[in-house]
Design a protein around this motif. Sequence first.
Motif, mmCIF file in Angstrom:
data_model
loop_
_atom_site.group_PDB
_atom_site.id
_atom_site.type_symbol
_atom_site.label_atom_id
_atom_site.label_comp_id
_atom_site.label_asym_id
_atom_site.label_seq_id
_atom_site.Cartn_x
_atom_site.Cartn_y
_atom_site.Cartn_z
ATOM 1 N N ASP A 49 0.906 -1.144 0.007
ATOM 2 C CA ASP A 49 -0.009 -0.019 0.098
ATOM 3 C C ASP A 49 0.986 1.118 -0.021
ATOM 4 O O ASP A 49 1.278 1.565 0.930
ATOM 5 C CB ASP A 49 -1.156 0.086 1.218
ATOM 6 N N GLY A 50 1.244 1.775 -1.235
ATOM 7 C CA GLY A 50 2.047 2.928 -1.263
ATOM 8 C C GLY A 50 3.562 2.673 -0.500
ATOM 9 O O GLY A 50 4.063 3.539 0.205
ATOM 10 N N SER A 51 4.345 1.376 -0.579
ATOM 11 C CA SER A 51 5.386 1.195 -0.142
ATOM 12 C C SER A 51 6.270 2.270 -0.424
ATOM 13 O O SER A 51 6.412 2.556 -1.625
ATOM 14 C CB SER A 51 5.830 -0.252 -0.494
ATOM 15 N N ARG A 52 7.247 2.695 0.538
ATOM 16 C CA ARG A 52 8.201 3.861 0.109
ATOM 17 C C ARG A 52 7.531 4.932 -0.220
ATOM 18 O O ARG A 52 7.922 6.025 -0.827
ATOM 19 C CB ARG A 52 9.255 3.295 -0.578
ATOM 20 N N ALA A 53 6.136 5.142 0.136
ATOM 21 C CA ALA A 53 5.419 6.463 -0.444
ATOM 22 C C ALA A 53 5.508 6.515 -1.709
ATOM 23 O O ALA A 53 5.459 8.123 -2.346
ATOM 24 C CB ALA A 53 5.891 7.744 0.384
#
Length: 303
Positions: A49-53
Amino acid sequence: MTTRLRRAIENREFVITAEVAPPKGGNPAQMLAMARLLKDKVHGVNVTDGSRAVMRMASIAASTLLLQNGVEPIFQMACRDRNVIGLQADLMGAHALGLRNVLALTGDPVKAGDHKKAKAVFDLESVRLLKLITKLNDGQDFNGKKLPDGELDLFAGGAVDPQLKSWYTIESRFAKKVESGAKFFQSQMITDFVRFEEFMERVAAQHNVPVLAGIFLLKSAKNARFINRCVPGAQIPDGIIERLDHAENPLEEGIKIAAEQVKIAKNLCQGVHLMAVKREDLIPKVLELAETSITVKSEPVLI
């Protein structure tokens, strides 16, 4: 609904999960192709879910696509992007779509990603998100009011980083997550297995909740150095980097290293969580080399 993952954990089996990233665009073909290769090799597939933004397709949408293709998903939910209204709305929506396994995360800081001017929300963090999921499972909303259209039945897990410097922080956060409803833990990438063994004896042993060791497939020495430089908390040892550097085929060496780490983890904890960014197709080879397979092959239930 009792999922494959939940049954394996409750039966104290050695649990195997893996991870895929949602597409950055509208075509999920590549993600689905990778996930299908994992279908009968793992108990569940995490959808980030949006890893590392970094902006990608919503985890809930991508997880639903996996479920429709017979792959059991574990949808991740980060607090960074939603207020408490949005978190509850998405959790209820995920449940209605047939998703049951969820990994509760605080979320990486916006400045780490590709939309640095985006506004971070953080109404909650991972411990309070776990408490919220427990409330929804009990038929109550965030304010303690009864849900008129039925409770949820989500199987929630948490993340843990055994390689943090502070034992107090590790012990405190782990205990709080267990108290808040975490039924399993997936760890960040483990590179120091001496430290991990100490964590298992010092922290995890105090709680009857399974820990899955994070195993990362390193593709080359360059890849390992990049991770050490750019991923917060990563500490890939020089010995592993040198081994990759001197290998005739670095990718094959990376597969061997990952398989060796799976074998080590089998003697220390109840499972592994495998990460192979953009090469999820190699995860079955890692498991085969590690002589590790799942023992439950029941299909996820579609509704």
